[in-house]
Design an enzyme around this catalytic site. Structure first.
Site, PDB file in Angstrom:
ATOM      1  N   ASP A 404     -23.656 -58.631 -42.789  1.00 11.36           N
ATOM      2  CA  ASP A 404     -23.589 -59.888 -43.532  1.00 11.36           C
ATOM      3  C   ASP A 404     -22.181 -60.012 -44.115  1.00 11.36           C
ATOM      4  O   ASP A 404     -21.404 -59.053 -44.095  1.00 11.36           O
ATOM      5  CB  ASP A 404     -24.646 -59.866 -44.633  1.00 11.36           C
ATOM      6  CG  ASP A 404     -24.664 -61.149 -45.442  1.00 11.36           C
ATOM      7  OD1 ASP A 404     -24.480 -62.222 -44.852  1.00 11.36           O
ATOM      8  OD2 ASP A 404     -24.847 -61.064 -46.668  1.00 11.36           O
ATOM      9  N   PHE A 542     -16.934 -84.242 -48.242  1.00 13.42           N
ATOM     10  CA  PHE A 542     -16.687 -83.265 -47.185  1.00 13.42           C
ATOM     11  C   PHE A 542     -17.908 -83.131 -46.290  1.00 13.42           C
ATOM     12  O   PHE A 542     -19.047 -83.254 -46.723  1.00 13.42           O
ATOM     13  CB  PHE A 542     -16.373 -81.906 -47.814  1.00 13.42           C
ATOM     14  CG  PHE A 542     -16.442 -80.758 -46.841  1.00 13.42           C
ATOM     15  CD1 PHE A 542     -15.348 -80.427 -46.066  1.00 13.42           C
ATOM     16  CD2 PHE A 542     -17.604 -80.023 -46.702  1.00 13.42           C
ATOM     17  CE1 PHE A 542     -15.406 -79.376 -45.178  1.00 13.42           C
ATOM     18  CE2 PHE A 542     -17.673 -78.976 -45.809  1.00 13.42           C
ATOM     19  CZ  PHE A 542     -16.575 -78.650 -45.044  1.00 13.42           C
ATOM     20  N   THR A 677     -23.464 -64.339 -40.506  1.00 12.69           N
ATOM     21  CA  THR A 677     -23.415 -64.934 -41.841  1.00 12.69           C
ATOM     22  C   THR A 677     -23.992 -66.338 -41.831  1.00 12.69           C
ATOM     23  O   THR A 677     -23.949 -67.032 -40.809  1.00 12.69           O
ATOM     24  CB  THR A 677     -21.961 -64.968 -42.366  1.00 12.69           C
ATOM     25  OG1 THR A 677     -21.926 -65.637 -43.621  1.00 12.69           O
ATOM     26  CG2 THR A 677     -21.045 -65.683 -41.385  1.00 12.69           C
ATOM     27  N   ASP A 679     -22.690 -68.522 -43.734  1.00 15.37           N
ATOM     28  CA  ASP A 679     -21.581 -69.327 -44.229  1.00 15.37           C
ATOM     29  C   ASP A 679     -20.960 -70.148 -43.105  1.00 15.37           C
ATOM     30  O   ASP A 679     -21.241 -69.957 -41.929  1.00 15.37           O
ATOM     31  CB  ASP A 679     -20.523 -68.425 -44.866  1.00 15.37           C
ATOM     32  CG  ASP A 679     -19.860 -69.090 -46.057  1.00 15.37           C
ATOM     33  OD1 ASP A 679     -19.859 -70.331 -46.097  1.00 15.37           O
ATOM     34  OD2 ASP A 679     -19.355 -68.376 -46.928  1.00 15.37           O
TER      35      ASP A 679
END
Length: 1145
Positions: A404, A542, A677, A679
């Site tokens: 991770d 965004f 991940t 992210d």
């Protein structure tokens, strides 16, 4: 916001059959489903159960599990054979005691582990929770929560179930949650209630009268999606993921909120992602189980041969000696009896005490890991943890590490390090910060005392210079963001969707541009002590495609200005042609080389008429039903053009201590590292560069190129261009893909639940061609991915992480390790061969589930390269030596059968077989398996090629076969040395009887095996000497005691080797026999080891042709730009800050 009039009713869709009635427990309790007589509640309760046993099921279930293991069945079968008088050749206790020890030791280990699981379940299920009962909230427990209940959550509470947010005390019923336990992110996420429930359900009395019905999707594992409808007061309201609070989220910066329980217990999304408990076992146990089969076949062949020999010999003997009484049974029946007799005699070739010894070895190795001070973290007072499992040796065979990112590789702490304004660089790196004096912000009363900066020149410039570019730089940071602010007793507290935004706004605050408050149409900033309010005309938020955000503001003088921030790859394309960017690009390259997260800032003045024209287009695009996002992006692009460059920021995402060095060591040890991940891609790639997972000269392969390779490359070409195994090209390529791309290969989404019989029937409906095609595509994906030195998978769900690990395990046949720190990593840790949980800030979910738990990622160095390598070496040597001594102690009976008329007479004392396994030769074996080591931890870490040699050395099955053959050779030496030593002797009958012969054979065995143990040892310590001396003393004492007249007098049947031991050591001739036998036995072993040392004289020398990878200097062109700014995964707070409520009290 939800729409009451246009909400789509999903009730008729079979995937949307989940119906929840508020405040109606009876509805959810009686709605059941089942098959035949088996019935199950449709709505699960909130009790979590991870334990396997209870008081009643422990004994039968544990025995049932243990009797699935081949060796337990085998030993039980042999015990039954020994109970038959016609077959028995050894006392029953020789088999009963070891079997009880094996079953008991494993049952005790399972009991201890399950007690720990029970305690954890009890801890979770008994957490306090406020549940609406009547018209008041009562404090109850998580296990009491049911679907349809209304619960009250307060600041810092964990969410007990998947809950529909109805109301919160924040403006507009906003709610801020931390999802670290789910997706690994510690930054806050925003959720909100429907406007209708926000206005009407603000009191307990109103909540008690709430009778809404929620129709939504059935329980599934998709974390980032939720679709449903709330039917209330003849109106339907659309529900989305923004209205849902997931179990294990934590309420932050929200005083009180109320919610309706939608999914509970095993039906919650996080529990759907946890996966089933997978039984893990060491590869040694796989080898043991296979050896049970092979040795059983060998025993059967040997016994059949000797049984046939017994029948033939009996026939010939009867014919030759016709004057003797005939045998009471026929030769065939005698051969049948002796077949089973020899089978039970040789059954100990599968050593009983090997399994008990292995348990002892693993327990000792786990203890060494726990006591290693090199893996003790003093800051958190966390030592390394090794659970009660048998996986230590797997740590020495790891091929792939799946890690991770957030909380595992990084601390998720963002620090404003540098900035570039007008071509001038301000700030220092973390390495340089100790050389410069810390900047004092005493002149700024609003400064954050925790902020640190080490370049005084920037403060002097901002305080003394009137350069508009310098002030525009910090003004842009203070205005262009979606940060929320709380005034906590006069102190400003920022609430950001991204830690990067919080770091930037905090930096602007300390340099004199303090973000003070905001409403839906204005934002207030204190600029160098003067308060100024800007009207927000538009906020262009965004998303992952735009990679930028902009804010259009009007100052108090009426001037309109656009401020934009974003990744350099999009900002530089939108600059005015008059901007000179050559120097600026060099600065970005410098920041990238320092692995800082860069962000570009730009601005543009807008005429009022141009704004009005653009506003009309924007309003028109915002109400478009078809392709609204595309239309808005087109309009946004019209405004975000001809920008003037202001500067760039550089933020450091602090890695955990020693992460780059650890990843480099893993790569030097031929271990591939994959980052999985949740992210975004830019963030993950940037961290990849920071931690040595990616290097500057690597070619980054992205999804489009990989898709082309998968479509155009056949299997033959895949094998030819296997970059992961050949050449240096693999070290120059890295793969970066997303979860959306992988979802086309891995189907982790769950349809509605089917009953067992439906699943059974559906299995027959699957088309074999489709399955083969999908399997082939997955295999090709894994083959291509494994050809790259590093792989980064972004935006991964917990199930996708586990699926990637499973794919690599299945297709590459390699040993995998997964490491993570959050609840989103649990499934991955369960799937990998070895799971390592990080004891971090995101809770203990991963640490509790993992097979091992560490406080820092860097502790993998010691765990793998020292403990793992040593465990693998020790257990391999122990297993080989144990098989060697076991075969040597029994196979001589095979040779003896040719000289005793195939009578199943054993060539040793029956007590010798029992005590030999328990103590005679066990101590040297335990020393080899527990204490012996070739190199210390520092040497092991400095020489990672030792780890490679351990993995690539002779395979364990091959070594076992070699040692078994060596054991057969030892049995030949010990038997025939004694046989020929006794061949032409004369003397008193007791001196050279069968009994003395048996003990001479045993004496040669003991001395030869201990001598081989000394040769096998890598270190000679006081404990090694003690193990050898104890073995010899125990053998001498026990053998003499078992042959004493008093023992014979007590039981002539059990102790029938009267005086044999003393006679076997009473003359110099006997000791010459022993010396000769030991020397002849050691010749092959010494010759083989001498040959190995001639071939490889220095074990510390790296392998020939192997180059150690070093991190190369930064070169542009390796990747398009390492700009990475960690915006939120969602669209941010743009929709919040433009709503009709004031967001600052």
């Amino acid at each position: 916001m939800s729409s009451a009039s246009t909400a789509t009713d999903p009730g008729n869709d079979p995937d949307f059959s989940w119906e929840v009635k508020a405040n109606d427990r009876s509805y959810h309790n009686k709605d059941q489903k089942g098959f035949l007589c088996f019935r199950k509640k449709k709505y699960a309760d909130n009790i979590i159960k991870t334990s396997k046993y209870n008081v009643l099921t422990f004994l039968p279930l544990n025995l049932f599990e243990q009797y699935h293991q081949p060796h337990v069945i085998y030993f039980t079968f042999v015990l039954i054979l020994q109970s038959v008088p016609q077959i028995s050749t050894l006392p029953v206790y020789v088999f009963v005691i070891p079997l009880i020890l094996i079953l008991g030791s494993r049952a005790l280990r399972e009991l201890i582990n399950d007690i720990a699981r029970h305690k954890n379940d009890t801890l979770v299920n008994n957490k306090p929770c406020e549940i609406l009962s009547g018209k008041t909230f009562q404090m109850q427990k998580w296990k009491d929560v049911q679907v349809g209940d209304i619960v009250c959550l307060r600041k810092d509470d964990f969410v007990p179930a998947d809950i529909l947010l109805l109301y919160s005390t924040e403006p507009g019923s906003a709610c801020y949650v931390e999802t670290a336990g789910i997706d690994g992110e510690t930054n806050l996420k925003y959720r909100h209630a429907l406007r209708a429930t926000h206005c009407a359900l603000q009191t307990a009395e109103a909540l008690a009268e709430f009778d809404g019905i929620v129709t939504c999707e059935t329980p599934n594992s998709i974390l980032h999606s939720f679709t449903g409808v709330l039917s209330w007061k003849d109106t339907k309201y659309s529900l989305s993921n923004n209205n849902l609070l997931l179990r294990d989220c934590r309420i932050r910066n929200t005083a009180v909120c109320y919610g309706l329980v939608i999914h509970a217990g095993r039906d919650t999304k996080i529990m759907k992602n946890c996966g089933k408990v997978k039984l893990k076992k060491s590869k040694v146990y796989d080898v043991v189980e296979k050896s049970v089969l092979y040795i059983t076949i060998l025993i059967t062949i040997m016994s059949l041969f000797l049984g046939c020999g017994a029948g033939i010999w009996n026939t010939l003997y009867s014919e030759r000696h016709y004057y003797l009484p005939p045998s009471p049974v026929s030769s065939a029946l005698l051969g049948f009896y002796l077949f089973w007799g020899y089978f039970s005699m040789f059954c100990s070739l599968i050593p009983f005490f090997l399994y008990v010894s292995l348990e002892l070895l693993y327990t000792a190795h786990n203890y060494f890991i726990k006591q290693d001070l090199e893996m003790y973290d003093s800051e958190t007072d966390s030592p390394a943890q090794a659970k009660g499992n048998s996986l230590c040796d797997l740590l020495g065979e790891i091929d792939y590490v799946f890690t991770d990112k957030t909380g595992t590789l990084t601390q998720n702490v963002m620090t404003f390090r540098k900035c570039c304004i007008g071509g001038r660089i301000f700030g220092t790196t973390s390495i340089e910060e100790g050389k410069d004096q810390e900047v004092s912000f005493a002149w700024n009363k609003s400064a954050d005392p925790s902020f640190r900066f080490y370049d005084q020149s920037l403060c002097e410039e901002i305080c003394g210079s009137q350069d508009p570019l310098l002030h525009d730089f910090f003004r842009a940071i203070a205005l262009c963001h979606t940060v929320m602010v709380d005034n906590n007793e006069g102190l400003l507290v920022y609430k950001a969707a991204s830690p990067d935004e919080e770091a930037l706004v905090t930096a602007a605050r300390n340099f004199g541009y303090v973000f003070r408050s905001r409403t839906q149409d204005s934002i207030t900033v204190i600029e160098m002590g003067k308060e100024r309010t800007y009207s927000i005309l538009a906020l262009l938020d965004f998303d992952s495609i735009r990679k930028r955000m902009s804010i259009l503001v009007q100052n108090e003088e009426g001037k309109i200005k656009l401020y934009t921030k974003g990744a350099d790859c999009v900002i530089l394309q939108r600059l005015d042609p008059s901007c000179h960017t050559e120097t600026f690009i060099d600065v970005l390259d410098q920041f990238a080389e320092e692995t800082l997260r860069t962000l570009c800032l730009a601005c543009r003045e807008v005429e009022e008429q141009d704004y009005k024209t653009w506003k009309l287009k924007c309003d028109e695009a915002s109400v478009t039903l078809n392709n609204r996002e595309v239309a808005l992006e087109k309009v946004y692009a019209e405004m975000e053009c001809d920008l003037q460059l202001i500067g760039a920021t550089a933020i450091e995402d602090k890695l955990q201590r020693g992460v780059p060095e650890t990843i480099q060591l893993l790569r030097d040890g031929n271990i591939k590292v994959w980052m999985l991940t949740g992210d975004k891609q830019e963030t993950a790639v940037n961290i990849g560069y920071s931690c040595n997972l990616l290097s500057s000269d690597m070619q980054i392969v992205e999804e489009n190129e990989l898709r082309c390779l998968l479509e155009t490359t056949d299997d033959c070409v895949l094998k030819e261009r296997d970059l992961g195994e050949t050449g240096d090209s693999s070290s120059k390529k890295a793969l970066v893909i997303t979860g959306d791309f992988l979802s086309t290969f891995i189907h982790t989404s769950e349809a509605q639940e089917m009953s067992a019989w439906k699943k059974f029937l559906s299995a027959f409906k699957r088309k074999e061609v489709t399955d083969q095609s999908a399997e082939l595509r997955r295999k090709r994906l894994v083959e291509l991915a494994c050809q790259h030195q590093s792989v980064i998978c972004c935006r991964m769900t917990p199930k996708q992480k586990a699926s990637i690990v499973e794919l690599v395990k299945k297709n590459k046949k390699v040993t995998t390790l997964a490491i993570g720190d959050g609840g989103n990593d649990v499934n991955m840790l369960k799937t990998a061969h070895v799971g390592v949980g990080i004891i971090g800030k995101e809770g203990l979910q991963a640490a509790l589930v993992g097979d091992f738990a560490l406080a820092q990622f860097s502790y993998l160095q010691n765990l793998l390269f020292f403990h793992g390598r040593l465990s693998f070496l020790r257990i391999s040597n122990f297993f080989c030596f144990y098989n060697y001594k076991t075969f040597a102690s029994l196979i001589h009976n095979f040779w003896f059968a040719f000289f005793n008329g195939f009578s199943a007479l054993i060539g040793c004392d029956s007590w010798f077989l029992l005590w030999n396994a328990i103590m005679f030769t066990l101590y040297p074996a335990l020393y080899i398996g527990i204490i012996d080591k070739d190199f210390d931890s520092k040497t092991s870490l400095k020489n990672p090629h030792l780890y490679i040699r351990g993995k690539r050395g002779t395979p364990l099955p091959t070594k076992i076969i070699v040692y078994i053959l060596y054991g057969v050779y030892t049995s030949l030496v010990m038997f025939f040395t004694a046989y020929f030593g006794f061949y032409d002797t004369s003397g008193p009958p007791r001196t050279y009887s069968y009994h003395v012969f048996a003990y001479v054979v045993s004496n040669i065995y003991i001395l030869a095996v201990i001598a081989e143990a000394l040769v096998l040892m890598s270190s000679y310590t006081l404990l090694a000497l003690l193990a050898v001396v104890l073995s010899l003393i125990n053998y001498l004492v026990v053998s003499i005691l078992c042959t004493l007249p008093s023992a014979y007098a007590s039981s002539a049947v059990n102790f029938n080797f009267l005086g044999a031991m003393l006679h076997s050591i009473s003359s110099g001739y006997m000791w010459l026999i022993y010396l000769f036998g030991v020397v002849v036995n050691l010749i092959p072993s010494l010759f083989f080891r001498s040959w190995c040392r001639l071939i490889s004289p220095n074990q510390l020398a790296p392998e020939k042709g192997r180059k150690m990878k070093v991190r190369s200097a930064f070169r542009r062109g390796g990747y398009k730009r390492r700009s990475s700014y960690a915006f939120s995964h969602t669209e941010g707070f743009a929709k919040i800050v433009t709503r009709k409520e004031c967001l600052q009290n």
